[in-house]
Design a protein around this motif. Structure first.
Motif, PDB file in Angstrom:
ATOM      1  N   THR A 166       0.809  -1.220   0.000  1.00  0.00           N
ATOM      2  CA  THR A 166       0.000   0.000   0.000  1.00  0.00           C
ATOM      3  C   THR A 166       0.839   1.265   0.000  1.00  0.00           C
ATOM      4  O   THR A 166       0.610   2.179  -0.797  1.00  0.00           O
ATOM      5  CB  THR A 166      -0.891   0.049   1.260  1.00  0.00           C
TER       6      THR A 166
ATOM      7  N   TYR B 199      -7.487   1.136   2.709  1.00  0.00           N
ATOM      8  CA  TYR B 199      -7.035   2.315   3.443  1.00  0.00           C
ATOM      9  C   TYR B 199      -8.057   3.443   3.336  1.00  0.00           C
ATOM     10  O   TYR B 199      -8.437   4.064   4.332  1.00  0.00           O
ATOM     11  CB  TYR B 199      -5.675   2.759   2.904  1.00  0.00           C
TER      12      TYR B 199
ATOM     13  N   VAL C  87      -1.805  -3.246   5.443  1.00  0.00           N
ATOM     14  CA  VAL C  87      -2.974  -2.386   5.541  1.00  0.00           C
ATOM     15  C   VAL C  87      -4.076  -3.099   6.330  1.00  0.00           C
ATOM     16  O   VAL C  87      -4.872  -2.481   7.028  1.00  0.00           O
ATOM     17  CB  VAL C  87      -3.439  -1.949   4.125  1.00  0.00           C
TER      18      VAL C  87
ATOM     19  N   PRO D 295      -5.636  -2.851  -1.773  1.00  0.00           N
ATOM     20  CA  PRO D 295      -5.186  -2.407  -0.454  1.00  0.00           C
ATOM     21  C   PRO D 295      -5.403  -0.916  -0.227  1.00  0.00           C
ATOM     22  O   PRO D 295      -5.711  -0.491   0.881  1.00  0.00           O
ATOM     23  CB  PRO D 295      -3.697  -2.752  -0.427  1.00  0.00           C
ATOM     24  N   VAL D 296      -5.244  -0.122  -1.294  1.00  0.00           N
ATOM     25  CA  VAL D 296      -5.474   1.311  -1.137  1.00  0.00           C
ATOM     26  C   VAL D 296      -6.954   1.575  -0.841  1.00  0.00           C
ATOM     27  O   VAL D 296      -7.301   2.438  -0.029  1.00  0.00           O
ATOM     28  CB  VAL D 296      -5.029   2.066  -2.401  1.00  0.00           C
TER      29      VAL D 296
END
Lengths: 423, 464, 253
Positions: A349, A380, B286, A376-377
């Motif tokens: 990420t 987030y 994450v 993954p972003v």
């Protein structure tokens, strides 16, 4: 003679204690894995379902003769202004409501795109639209969360986003059998949205896919050829040592530093477009290369020298011996290393945050040059959002991400089992 | 358009391969004697001549295209104002490009811009056409030259193999280029930063508040603003605090796990417990960050408050604890290797004297394996310092000098992300500060790794 | 006596700083079996590997002196080492078939040298090579199964067939039977007496009986020096050197 003395008993006790410590430690680690997975799954699975509410839409109020819809193109239907009509269709659920404020609250139990959903139903069924159709509209996030039990009903009204009267409407609708809980296909196909109930991971799945493909295309050939050079051809001298030290160090450099490299060089010096899978892929490739090179070298090293000698002895050149015999034999190991590297890249990420792959992207990207997010972003981004609805979406995204990672690792294990030769 | 040109070049290459092979076959049957290399090497010979130089030319043109276009299109503007800033140039260029595509963001377009748009369209087309002509003629001509050069005594295999070797070598240089790229990008910005903020302020200052600089237009910053805004000590302290908490979790658990798996566990248990623990290493960070922020932090807060502490909702403890869990597999698998490499004879010597297993482990194995284990701890520390997502999501954002684990602390990596996420202004000291932090991080982790590897290497040499 | 095929003059071999061969000079004759014997580490394999320049593969290894085959210096710059190895085949201590099919194992050499012009040519080469290696009857039904699935002795004969496939004039054998059982060894020895009609064979062996059985001439190496070379009969019945005497009577080695 072999009786245990008091001292020995003490020592055996301490032996037991030591073992218990060890078992506690390992159970702690194992239990944590379990808790993590349970936690994610229990909060995430509900995102794969959504609440819909049926309304009756009288399409004949748009065009008297509903058979005429068949003659219209999709574009023409999209251009119709059905906003007031849609509202009216929703009001018809509770014809008794007069108060404007209450009407507004009624509308708010539906997701904001109700007009579009009514249109899309029309487009899909335009060939044989009946006068009055039952259309299932996506419920708003607040209602959805109440339905899923994620949102407590018993809080005092002023501390809730959803009002008492809306709950009343919802309960009536549910009792009338108008509420349906369906599999949330748009969650898998759509891009991001400011409305949790409409937000999907489709965009970030495609973004991740494009990024990973870029990583594969760049790092697989470069990594393998570099490994072949270093393992088979490089003379042992200072320069070769220097390359090797470099590779080992790069393997340990924190990922965020690669993000700084991407920002400082790839975006600002080479001027490649921000936020794109292409740049993300390049940065992650540089990060993955050491993994691939190290794994490939290990499997090249495992090919016994007698194979090289056999080929050389019939008059093959070194290049032929390596390319015809050694590299094919090292391929399973190299592939396993590559897949493990790809799995790392897929979960990464931090570097992507720095090269701008955190942009809010509604459209599903169609090429590596489109701005996009990655799985993954997305995790987030949604984890930072306040709405309750994003929590289950985040967990569900993690489930998908872990699913893909498990698939990749499984592939690596299978390749290793199937093709690896023991020498 | 670039893709199409590349495809064309590849097609020429493929065609070259075929005619090269054909010529070799002809030569072979005509001369009735052995020719130096196998037929397909003559094919590759032409293909390399056709593809490689032309693609290099294409790359070179593409690299300079932007510069040429800029100089040509903006020439009028520069005549008017020789001191045009880089940022203004970019703005102008963007406007011209957008206008040429029919996107009109500005109500009024000055005649100068309209002229420039025409120039832009003209030069773009010109360069495109020229690129095609040059690249394709390079490919064609060189194929022809290669075709003529093919004779029965031409050692095309040697040529092809030398080419491959150079290609392989170039690939292995990517690692060096990456390192150079990292150092260059970090150093370049960092030096700019230190030209505005003294290095001593950065390394020893106690106050970190770069947002103060951010609100002001970077054009007219004065030194007062820069003072006391970039003291990195709170970040170093926060990084250290969180890494310390992480190691408090990871070292005992990881080491005990390794000991259990190496010395006590049956092979069966080892076979399934080891992969499960390694799962912890495969989970994206994450995910840990999400878990830390959403599940662990509230638990830590509630527990702490029940015990009578004031606990921040973004406590260092929560972030450090989860980070520690993440690092367990690093410690355990490295220590496992180290413990396993202790020679069996040492264990047997101890057992023969009547020592119990735990006594053997504590008095013989661990002292013998200590250097290797310390090496694995150092690697784990370097990992903890460089970890980003957990702290970005679960640790605090504001810099505060504290040693209280219940307080919010921020780290180097968090600040890099906070500064650089979203839009950056490239010439502001704030952005450059992030690169300075990156350089610090790079140097520290590099040193830790270097020392750790040396320690481990020394240790393994001892038992080889 | 046949004519001299290989002539080595004043060979010194170094591995880095360590000298492995000291001033070895020896002639080997056409279509005969020459055996090289001596205790392990005496340099006999190193000497063998000078004849097809397999020592070139080792970075730190350097060779001084002169080896000529049919009067041509094989360390001359104009010699392509690949062509040299085409005419000087080699069989190794441990059978090392490629992990490919039996057919591919043998077809590989002819393919890279462009010896076969067509598929039928190649099939023929594979068949004759296997026949010459006395393996064809055993594997003719499973040519496309992996060569690594054969027994040790069969694998070694496969490697001999692989060496033969490119029509060499010389075959070097580096302790070809040391990994084999007595029956397989006997088969290979029989094969050698067949092959020597066509090829010049140099064999390194640690078994003196084997040297006595198969070879016409024998060279005895000790500590990197060639102590004595003579006809096998002489070496075993009436050696000229005390060290040879000690070795063949089993005092050391």
């Amino acid at each position: 003679m072999f009786d245990a003395s008091a001292n020995l008993k003490k020592r055996l006790k301490s032996e037991r204690r030591f073992q218990i410590f060890c078992i506690t430690a390992i159970s702690f680690a194992l239990i944590f894995v379990l808790i993590l997975f349970l936690n994610i799954f229990s909060s995430g699975y509900s995102a794969f379902y959504k609440t819909t509410i049926a309304i009756d839409v009288d399409y004949s109020q748009v065009i008297e003769d509903t058979t005429q819809f068949a003659a219209m193109s999709d574009d023409e239907i999209n251009k119709l202004d059905l906003f007031r009509f849609s509202k009216k269709s929703i009001y018809s659920l509770f014809p008794d409501i007069e108060d404007r404020k209450e009407k507004k609250l009624l509308i708010r139990i539906f997701s904001i795109e109700y007009e579009d959903e009514i249109k899309q139903f029309l487009i899909k069924n335009k060939e044989n639209i009946k006068k009055i159709e039952t259309v299932y509209l996506t419920a708003s996030d607040d209602v959805d969360q109440v339905r899923k039990g994620n949102y407590p009903r018993d809080l005092p009204e002023e501390r809730r986003r959803i009002k008492d009267i809306q709950l009343e409407y919802y309960d009536i609708l549910e009792n009338n059998g108008r509420v349906k809980y369906v599999f949330n296909i748009p969650f898998l196909t759509r891009g991001d949205s400011r409305e949790p109930e409409l937000a999907g991971v489709g965009g970030s799945i495609v973004g991740s896919f494009l990024t990973i493909i870029t990583v594969l295309i760049l790092s697989f050939p470069i990594g393998i050829l570099a490994a072949v050079y270093l393992q088979e051809f490089a003379k042992s001298n200072r320069f070769t040592d220097f390359i090797e030290i470099n590779i080992n160090n790069l393997a340990a450099v924190p990922s965020i530093v690669f993000g700084l490299l991407g920002l400082g060089i790839i975006l600002n010096v080479f001027g490649l477009p921000r936020s794109t899978p292409l740049v993300g892929g390049i940065v992650l490739s540089l990060m993955t290369l050491p993994t691939i090179i190290i794994a490939t070298r290990a499997s090249l090293r495992a090919v016994p020298p007698s194979i090289r000698e056999g080929a050389l002895a019939v008059g093959a050149t070194k290049m032929q011996a390596v390319m015809h015999h050694v590299v094919p034999l090292a391929m399973p190991g190299a592939l396993t290393g590559t897949i493990i590297g790809l799995a790392q890249a897929l979960g990464e990420t931090a570097p992507l945050l720095l090269i701008g792959m955190v942009a809010f992207v509604v459209d599903v990207p169609s090429s590596p040059l489109d701005a996009s997010a990655s799985l993954p972003v997305q995790v987030y981004l949604w984890a930072e959002s306040a709405e309750r609805g994003y929590v289950e979406k985040t967990s569900a995204t993690i489930m998908l991400l872990l699913g893909f990672l498990i698939l990749l690792n499984l592939a690596a294990v299978l390749i290793r089992r199937k093709f690896e030769t023991k020498w | 358009m670039g893709l199409f040109l590349i495809l064309l070049v590849l097609t020429i290459g493929a065609f070259g391969f075929l005619i090269g092979r054909l010529k070799a076959i002809k030569l072979r049957s005509a001369s009735q004697k052995k020719i130096t290399s196998l037929n397909h090497y003559y094919g590759y010979y032409i293909a390399i001549f056709a593809i490689v130089p032309s693609l290099l030319v294409f790359l070179a043109i593409t690299a300079f295209q932007g510069y040429i276009v800029e100089v040509y299109v903006l020439s009028d503007f520069i005549d008017l104002n020789p001191n045009l800033l880089a940022s203004d140039k970019n703005l102008l260029l963007a406007q011209i490009v957008n206008t040429s595509k029919g996107i009109e963001l500005f109500d009024e377009i000055s005649p100068l811009v309209t002229d420039a748009v025409d120039k832009y369209i003209y030069i773009e087309e010109l360069i495109d056409t020229l690129t095609y002509v040059i690249v394709l003629s390079v490919a064609g001509l060189l194929s022809l030259v290669a075709y003529v050069k093919i004779k029965s005594n031409l050692d095309s295999r040697k040529f092809v193999e030398s080419f491959l070797l150079i290609l392989f070598f170039t690939c292995s240089l990517v690692a060096i280029m990456t390192t150079v790229g990292i150092i260059f990008s970090l150093l370049f910005q960092t030096l700019k930063f230190f030209s505005q903020v003294p290095i001593t302020d950065f390394l020893f200052g106690l106050n970190w508040s770069p947002q103060r600089v951010f609100v002001r237009d970077s054009g007219d910053l004065d030194t007062r603003d820069l003072q006391n805004a970039f003291g990195a000590i709170p970040l170093f302290a926060g990084t250290f605090l969180i890494a310390f908490i992480a190691m408090c979790v990871a070292i005992p658990v990881g080491l005990m796990t390794a000991i259990y798996l190496a010395e006590y566990a049956s092979p069966n248990l080892r076979d399934w417990a080891k992969p499960i623990i390694e799962i912890l290493a495969g989970i994206p960070t994450v995910v840990y960050g999400f878990f830390a922020a959403l599940t662990v932090a509230p638990i830590v807060r509630d527990l702490g408050q029940n015990a009578g502490f004031t606990v921040s909702s973004e406590s260092a403890l929560a972030a450090g604890f989860v980070m520690g869990i993440m690092i367990i597999p690093f410690v355990s698998s490295l220590s496992d290797d180290v413990i396993n490499s202790v020679p069996q004879s040492l264990r047997e010597g101890s057992y023969a004297m009547g020592a119990t297993k735990s006594e053997t482990i504590r008095k013989v194995l661990l002292p013998a394996a200590l250097p290797g284990i310390i090496g694995s701890f150092l690697l784990a520390v370097s990992r903890a310092i460089g970890e980003t997502m957990i702290v970005v999501m679960a640790a605090g954002l504001a810099a505060k000098l504290t040693a209280n684990p219940f307080d919010a602390a921020t780290t180097i990596t968090t600040q890099i992300v906070v500064i650089l996420i979203g839009d950056q202004e490239f010439d502001s000291p704030k952005t450059q500060a992030a690169f300075a932090l990156g350089l610090t991080l790079f140097i520290v982790t590099l040193l830790l790794n270097f020392i750790a590897l040396q320690v481990v290497k020394k240790y393994t040499e001892r038992y080889d | 006596m046949n004519k001299i095929k290989i002539s080595a003059k004043n060979i010194d071999v170094f591995y880095g700083d360590k000298q492995a061969l000291f001033d070895v000079s020896m002639d080997m004759y056409e279509k005969e079996v020459t055996a090289l014997i001596g205790p392990s580490g005496c340099g006999k394999s190193t000497f063998l590997r000078c004849i097809n320049r397999m020592n070139d593969v080792i970075d730190i290894c350097s060779v001084k002196g002169n080896v000529s085959i049919d009067g041509h210096d094989i360390y001359d710059k104009s010699i392509r080492v690949e062509s040299l190895r085409e005419s000087v085949g080699m069989v190794f201590q441990k059978p090392n078939p490629f992990p490919k099919s039996i057919y591919e194992n043998i077809a590989y050499g002819p393919r890279i040298h462009g010896i076969a012009n067509s598929k039928t040519d190649l099939d023929e080469i594979v068949e004759t090579s296997l026949q010459k290696a006395a393996l064809f009857d055993e594997v003719k039904d499973r040519l496309h199964q992996p060569g690594t699935g054969l027994s040790g002795g069969q694998q070694q004969r496969l490697c001999i067939a692989r060496a033969i496939s490119v029509n060499p004039e010389i075959i070097l054998m580096d302790e070809p039977c040391s990994a084999l059982d007595p029956i397989a060894t006997a088969k290979i020895e029989d094969l050698m007496s067949e092959l020597k009609k066509e090829f010049t064979i140099i064999i390194v062996t640690h078994s003196m009986q084997q040297a006595a059985r198969v070879s016409k001439n024998t060279g005895f190496f000790h500590l990197g020096k060639l102590i004595e070379v003579d006809s096998t009969d002489t070496i075993f019945s009436n050696p000229g050197n005390q060290k040879t005497q000690d070795y063949i009577t089993g005092r050391f080695g």
